[in-house]
Design an enzyme around this catalytic site. Structure first.
Site, short mmCIF file in Angstrom:
data_model
loop_
_atom_site.label_atom_id
_atom_site.label_comp_id
_atom_site.label_asym_id
_atom_site.label_seq_id
_atom_site.Cartn_x
_atom_site.Cartn_y
_atom_site.Cartn_z
N TRP A 55 0.83 -1.21 0.00
CA TRP A 55 0.00 0.00 0.00
C TRP A 55 0.87 1.26 0.00
CZ3 TRP A 55 -5.37 0.25 2.73
CH2 TRP A 55 -6.20 -0.73 2.19
N ASP A 119 -4.18 -1.69 6.24
CA ASP A 119 -4.49 -2.98 5.63
C ASP A 119 -4.09 -4.11 6.57
OD1 ASP A 119 -5.37 -4.70 3.59
OD2 ASP A 119 -3.35 -4.93 2.79
N LYS A 159 -9.14 -2.35 6.63
CA LYS A 159 -9.66 -3.68 6.33
C LYS A 159 -10.58 -4.15 7.46
CE LYS A 159 -6.94 -6.90 4.68
NZ LYS A 159 -5.84 -7.90 4.61
#
Length: 302
Positions: A55, A119, A159
């Site tokens: 990311w 994430d 997430k």
């Protein structure tokens, strides 16, 4: 890993290797950005639970694309070490510790972040209720830091594992952001309960000043924020917490690659093409050997 393994036949996995991404999860952020335009006018970004750095790679390539945003700053935070990434400042630190917050604010020269993302995910046990709970705690830990560092109107992406009590999280996030959306990128396998919560338009709670303290649990951190939590009144009447269902959006073209499908290798992919490593090792054995040699402690036996 065998030639017929699922990873080798997963086109997102293969595209990640071919395009130099450290993990296939890079495509998830790319598809989220395409849907929500998350990087528009973004100058200061914090990537939490960043390792191995896919990311952060996306943030670096997209925000600094075409030589623009030379004054932008990206900070990646993780307990694990990461190989260097262009235009990314890496911190090996705990996202729940006040010193991490202080260091990020120092890097940003006292300015708050435009975008915070995470994430991160736990090592799953296979017991979904337990995995969902641990993931929710990880999200709340990331949200703690986000509320301290995110500017008004900023965005937060994390997430999530969809499950029985996810509507409670949607409701609580709704007190902090103008829009809360559950998004499922095309590159995220449909067979997985993984999704991403996209929170746009941060609105700090009136009169509440968030402050990171190591001794506080996530429950204690948010207890004075008044975000629709369950309460027991003096007359013993129990008021249940408010729950909401966030809009669900599938990100990505339906004609694009199916992340649950496997594909046969074509002739061109069977050729022996050497690719450069996508990341250098963070703790190679030779590094320790060199340190011992400098100290004169390296013993060579015949």
């Amino acid at each position: 890993m065998g030639k017929s393994s699922k990873d080798k036949r997963d086109l997102y996995y293969r595209k990640a290797k071919e395009e130099g991404w450290r993990a296939r999860s890079a495509f998830k952020l790319l598809q989220l950005n395409k849907q929500f335009d998350l990087f528009k006018d973004v100058k200061r970004v914090v990537d939490l639970c960043a390792a191995p750095g896919s990311w952060s790679q996306v943030l670096s390539r997209e925000i600094f694309k075409d030589g623009k945003n030379d004054d932008a700053k990206i900070v990646a935070v993780d307990l694990q070490p990461m190989s260097p990434i262009d235009n990314v400042i890496e911190l090996q630190a705990d996202i729940t510790h006040p010193k991490t917050l202080e260091k990020i604010m120092e890097i940003f020269d006292g300015e708050k972040a435009d975008f915070v993302c995470s994430d991160g995910a736990p090592d799953v046990t296979g017991l979904h209720d337990l995995d969902e709970y641990i993931q929710a705690q990880l999200i709340l830990s990331a949200l703690q830091l986000a509320t301290c560092i995110l500017k008004e109107g900023g965005s937060f992406v994390a997430k999530i594992f969809r499950g029985r009590d996810i509507d409670l999280l949607y409701s609580q996030l709704g007190y902090l952001f103008d829009k809360v959306i559950c998004a499922k990128p095309r590159s995220s396998r449909a067979s997985s309960l993984e999704a991403f919560i996209v929170c746009i338009g941060y609105k700090p709670r009136p009169g509440w000043i968030p402050s990171l303290k190591p001794e506080l649990s996530t429950e204690e951190f948010f207890q004075d924020m008044k975000i629709g939590r369950s309460t027991l009144n003096e007359n013993l009447v129990f008021e249940d917490e408010e729950r909401k269902v966030a809009p669900f959006i599938a990100c990505g073209d339906l004609n694009s690659i199916d992340s649950d499908a496997t594909y046969t290798l074509d002739e061109s992919s069977l050729k022996n093409i050497s690719l450069d490593p996508v990341q250098s090792p963070t703790a190679p054995p030779y590094k320790k050997a060199l340190e011992l040699k400098r100290k004169g402690q390296l013993k060579i036996t015949k």
